[in-house]
Write an enzyme that holds these catalytic residues in place. Structure first.
Site, PDB file in Angstrom:
ATOM      1  N   ARG A   1     -27.383  43.740  19.226  1.00 11.16           N
ATOM      2  CA  ARG A   1     -26.044  43.245  19.584  1.00 11.16           C
ATOM      3  C   ARG A   1     -24.953  44.169  19.040  1.00 11.16           C
ATOM      4  NH1 ARG A   1     -23.527  42.344  23.061  1.00 11.16           N
ATOM      5  NH2 ARG A   1     -25.426  41.449  23.870  1.00 11.16           N
TER       6      ARG A   1
ATOM      7  N   LYS B   1      -1.816  51.237  19.467  1.00  7.59           N
ATOM      8  CA  LYS B   1      -2.170  49.854  19.841  1.00  7.59           C
ATOM      9  C   LYS B   1      -3.687  49.705  19.953  1.00  7.59           C
ATOM     10  CE  LYS B   1       2.263  49.133  22.064  1.00  7.59           C
ATOM     11  NZ  LYS B   1       3.043  48.801  23.265  1.00  7.59           N
TER      12      LYS B   1
ATOM     13  N   LYS C   1      12.205  56.484  16.018  1.00  9.24           N
ATOM     14  CA  LYS C   1      12.457  55.414  16.964  1.00  9.24           C
ATOM     15  C   LYS C   1      13.840  54.843  16.750  1.00  9.24           C
ATOM     16  CE  LYS C   1       7.830  53.821  17.887  1.00  9.24           C
ATOM     17  NZ  LYS C   1       7.121  52.588  18.211  1.00  9.24           N
TER      18      LYS C   1
ATOM     19  N   GLU D   1      12.158  59.064  20.255  1.00 12.59           N
ATOM     20  CA  GLU D   1      12.059  58.104  21.354  1.00 12.59           C
ATOM     21  C   GLU D   1      13.469  57.778  21.852  1.00 12.59           C
ATOM     22  OE1 GLU D   1       9.424  54.525  20.869  1.00 12.59           O
ATOM     23  OE2 GLU D   1      11.297  53.465  21.280  1.00 12.59           O
TER      24      GLU D   1
ATOM     25  N   ASP E   1      11.290  56.082  26.904  1.00 15.23           N
ATOM     26  CA  ASP E   1      10.734  54.750  26.730  1.00 15.23           C
ATOM     27  C   ASP E   1      11.123  53.835  27.875  1.00 15.23           C
ATOM     28  OD1 ASP E   1       9.364  52.700  25.395  1.00 15.23           O
ATOM     29  OD2 ASP E   1      11.258  51.944  24.570  1.00 15.23           O
TER      30      ASP E   1
END
Lengths: 277, 277, 277, 277, 277, 277
Positions: free
Chosen positions: D98, D133, D165, D195, D216
């Site tokens: 597994r 992410k 940012k 950004e 962005d």
């Protein structure tokens, strides 16, 4: 028992604990090139457990040490029997000796006491089980020793089984509600066990559909009555003050499981020593 | 004993072992908001040890649990005495109960046995010392329990003291050479202890200038003779098969130290329970 | 879910992974004394899970950061809802933002998909359960997210339940023997579950006394027939290719449990962002 | 990818998570001496990633298990293809199955989605890049899967690149000052990325000398205008809501980099199974 | 520098290393209730670094110890200056003293040497940078000390920057190809640095578009020529045998960066002591 | 020195520190199949220490790398001597080079300085000892380097020896009482060392029966007088401001031990480099 990641971690911790920054006596006296061999000898009778662990102690310390088991975990040794032999660099053998023995003696002590209790229940259907009263950090090994002695493992930990006790019952407002809450909220793969202190509670647990009922600290007559009342609707487990004096009588009442904390919380080590040649 | 980094690590390991992925019974039955309180009660007489550890178990589990010791480590409790009380979120108290008790019962068992042995040597100059025959992973606590019971600690591990044994002697080619090698190679801050099996070896060790001589497994008469021969030139330590039957006689021979593996390798737990209100 | 030792370890690993030796941009640009506040906002509808985890991310990073949940785990949020607010040193908030969101978005994705499936089985007795097809290292959180979404947890791991599969059956020489071996050797607190591939195997499992039978990859008609044959003698679990298209039909067959690997192995994150004020 | 110290730690954590105190079903049913062999088979098309990881899962569990890859990471498999074979002690194979599949299916899911996106940008100069992410604890593997699928890695973590940012800009008092602070305070080996949310900010960033500008959440027309304005003075990166519907159009605007969080935050596993012989 | 997870781990390792199973002298002599206070005093001139680390040493050891900095990291102390004061339980202060000093003296040694080199390059555009020649396990602290002394950090580790060296060049078949491979395969956020040994290689690196060129072990005349040839097309970094004798001359050649391994590999501690009141 | 569990942990920490998520330059430029070989060459004279550590760095990184020592720890190398050779996969060699050198250079620096000091005390009975002024996390290696250079190890840490200092004396109310408390409370296997600042204190320590007296920061005349007064009743250790200028004179006073913090707190690395073929 094959040493796995859990076991190796326990052994490494034990080695670091016992060796610390190095064995200063051996470093000062024994040349690096010195070789040795020896035999692990039982100095009293017992069921041996931990041979694989002892071997792994030496392997993790120095892979060039050879360790050869002469008997297998679960076999009986008599005083004087050779249970394993070891050979290789003397420094490694001297440094690992105490850790290997500490595991071997304690686990053999547990397996031996379990085997004694199991043999006292021969002819009954009762199995002997352990509890969570184990030495902190060694539970996986101590429960293995119980199995090695012929016993069964009760739940490994709080995540490994459902046991509704007095305080859960009070928090839920009765045995029925506690069982119901468990059935609703807990994972479906566990049997539901309820600990009861008297026969009224037993009745409640049976009505609620408990799979196992633990009879806590009951006298023999009450246990007998419990077995009669349950009539096979649930497994019955006797628990509390189980020792060699009382176990046979408990087993003959017809309970299914007898759990004994003493198997792991009060262990007399089996005397084993390493005799170098 | 103030819980430090070492102790916290042991407690965390014990908590993870016993709680695993979570207490499924309590999660299913006891609401998060439920509060509880209870008392730790001695169910038999004993020297209590581990109160601070038990408190830390709950603190590490949930800092909002309050734990109040009623007696201090090293004090005697009689059956029925309250030794500590605890209050706070019920879930945390139920989840920590077994781990706290496992530490408390074992350490109190060690302290109690040590105290018994110490009391049996009253009036002699002998101190009682432990050995390295401890439970893997718990040595720091078990040696603390020995001190709590009035005993002394032998070397913590192989890095914490010099003890020249049989195999070192053979590797070096005699006691004199082994002592000499140690004096030359080992750090200067340690006393040099030699383990001997007979009086000839004792003589050799004394000539070599050993600071401490361990008399291994000798009978009472031989120990007496050893004390006479040494005449204060070295500390003498009696070791091997020390138990309650024999310890008084050994102590009266005049040895300085009596070391007993049984203090830690064969422990009968003191029975203590948590009674919730 | 209260962050415990297991959870804290996962969060610390995530923080070290994302911050590494330090946030070089923030260190270069944002003064240490700079303060900030912000709100976590759902950018689409979903069942929120992980609020407590997100809060703990910031607490472990910098205890002076305040994190205030606006809704609880398990509640639905609509696009635009504020689900939590945070305030404190700007550097800490910027450094913890991504880790907090990564947990929150993934766990909410799992909870949301579970809730959807649960709602599709309304009116049937089937419960939705997860599997072991979780992301390595995050199982404890992902199974919590399934519970948060209204699902049940199948066994946590190989030690947390008995599931006799094809290969076990072959190794044992038949379903009957495998069940018997389990009853004899495994701890008594677990129900015995058997995975079957056809109705003949189902019959064997029922005869052997399995507590739960998993119907692996069966079509709807076969599942219906299985429910009929079992007649309540065992819990039935449907498994294999469970998704939103098929789940309702499976649930109406009368099975007790439906387990869906997709709940955790194929997760669409819920979009959530941190908007600084 | 050669399993290194980082990878081994992740695999060990996964094994301990899934095996816990031991596979109780296999221990009860499968003899220690039982041997087995099997093949990992793709059950749908996909770019395979994680073959080396899967092999290491078995090696760390039991070095006597042999694992043979049939294809290499990055190759396409069709439904039915054998991607690897495994043989050795049955218990180890069953216990590792597994975990191996959980890695293999997830990483192949990431590589496959990346490959799809990369193929959709063929003929443009745009490269596909990942983001931060990722799943907590698995970033090193997930970024490897993106490379395996033909993508590029954006900064590994906050220490591995400079990205100015919105909040940094506000803290510094404008793009110019933020870039200047970074140039002054940050290590010289990193490109400076800014950004921006609109074309005015783009102009500021270009004037400030940014090496890379992240556009962005801009629409296609704005991105095109940005490419024109930048005129090669900086690399341009498009970011925000990148999926299969939109990626081609974004790529044809002339940007240099397209970064897509969905590559790792919303992964559909590739279905792979282990078929034992 | 705020102590974070990385730093706390380093400090805990250091405390366990120095305290081991406990401070036996202090335990034997100093009562638990004994309180103490003292001052950290510079015994020679230097730039102080590690005040926050020293404070955290005591906090992690015993949260009831109060530690008050008198100056900040980066400030100069003269012989005799009080740099911090500490008060609380005497046992904790005595046990933490050496660890706190070991950090403080070493980091101050690094910061002081850096500050000296930085001051010697005043009036030039050269910044002073460190290397990877740091003490194993302490890099994060040692690079912080370099920043504290006014230096810049070169790449943190092999994952934190691109540096094409001799062996990479040979493996790739030339500087041009190595740069090209890097541009194609490495993450886009890093500048590409090439190490060259002569002016021909410099020319190749400039043609290949290197962002930074490291001039390895060149004499002053060659460095001057290199600066002329580069003409601002790339940043130039001088490296190799940089010490206080040579640094000024190197700085005046016009290079942008001077990196000095000696900043961290050959550190003379600043003498600091704790004087108890 | 055989790398044991402690050493491997230090090396793994160092490798993870220096390699991070992977050597991006090498990954981009050097093919996985590329092989290399090289020689570690001393670039200045020195006593080499850490050859075994350097070899283990490569073994832990990639077991297929072969590392062959050409000289042994403790031997002198001259500038130009080959001290070891290495061959195997180029990527692994390039990735491990810096870590191996960082250990080797630092440990050789310590061994070399120790050897110098030892040679300066030739003909006296003084041995050179280290202190606890070591680099946090590396003490076990640095003390090994001192032994390699011919020095002796003072106590490893606070648990590894008794040293009664100024503050202990004040807490106990005098040297006599402090020694008495130690004798009563501390484990019996350690010699009792007392640090004194003047001859009156020396007298007190001798009367109290100290085994070792540390003469702290005394001038040569006072040390001579101390040696005379002690008359062999205790070992005498000179400490404080020991360096190459002063050591010979201190040694000729007749003290038994000279301890020098500078051996480890102010280390000039021996220059060693890896030259690839």
């Amino acid at each position: 028992m094959k040493p796995d990641l859990n076991i190796n971690k326990i052994i490494r911790t034990a080695l670091q604990e016992d060796i610390g920054q190095g064995d200063i006596t051996t470093q000062a006296v024994v040349p690096d090139t010195s070789m040795a061999s020896g035999r692990f000898i039982a100095k009293e009778n017992g069921v041996i457990c931990g041979i694989g662990i002892a071997g792994q102690v030496f392997r993790l310390l120095d892979p060039s040490i050879e360790f050869t088991p002469h008997i297998e975990d679960g076999q009986k040794a008599c005083a004087g029997d050779v249970i394993a032999s070891v050979s290789g660099p003397a420094a490694g053998i001297l440094s690992g000796e105490r850790v290997a023995l500490n595991f071997l003696q304690r686990l053999s002590g547990i397996a031996s006491r379990t085997a004694t209790m199991v043999s006292m229940t021969q002819g009954t259907k009762a199995v002997i089980a352990d509890t969570r009263k184990t030495t902190p950090g060694l539970r996986i090994l101590e429960k293995y020793a119980v199995r090695t002695g012929g016993g069964k493992n009760h739940r490994f930990n709080l995540a490994g089984g459902i046991l509704i006790k007095d305080n859960h019952i009070r928090a839920a407002g009765g045995i029925g509600r506690a069982v119901e809450a468990t059935r609703k909220n807990a994972p479906p793969g566990f049997k539901i066990e309820v600990e009861v202190e008297n026969l009224n509670q037993l009745d409640e647990a049976l009505v609620a559909g408990a799979d196992i009922v633990m009879l806590d600290n009951m006298d023999i007559e009450t246990i007998k009555e419990a077995v009669k009342r349950a009539g096979g609707r649930a497994l019955l487990e006797a628990s509390g003050k189980i020792d060699e004096k009382r176990i046979k009588e408990v087993a003959t009442t017809g309970v299914d499981i007898i759990s004994a904390g003493a198997l792991t919380h009060s262990v007399i080590s089996v005397d084993i020593s390493l005799r170098l040649d």
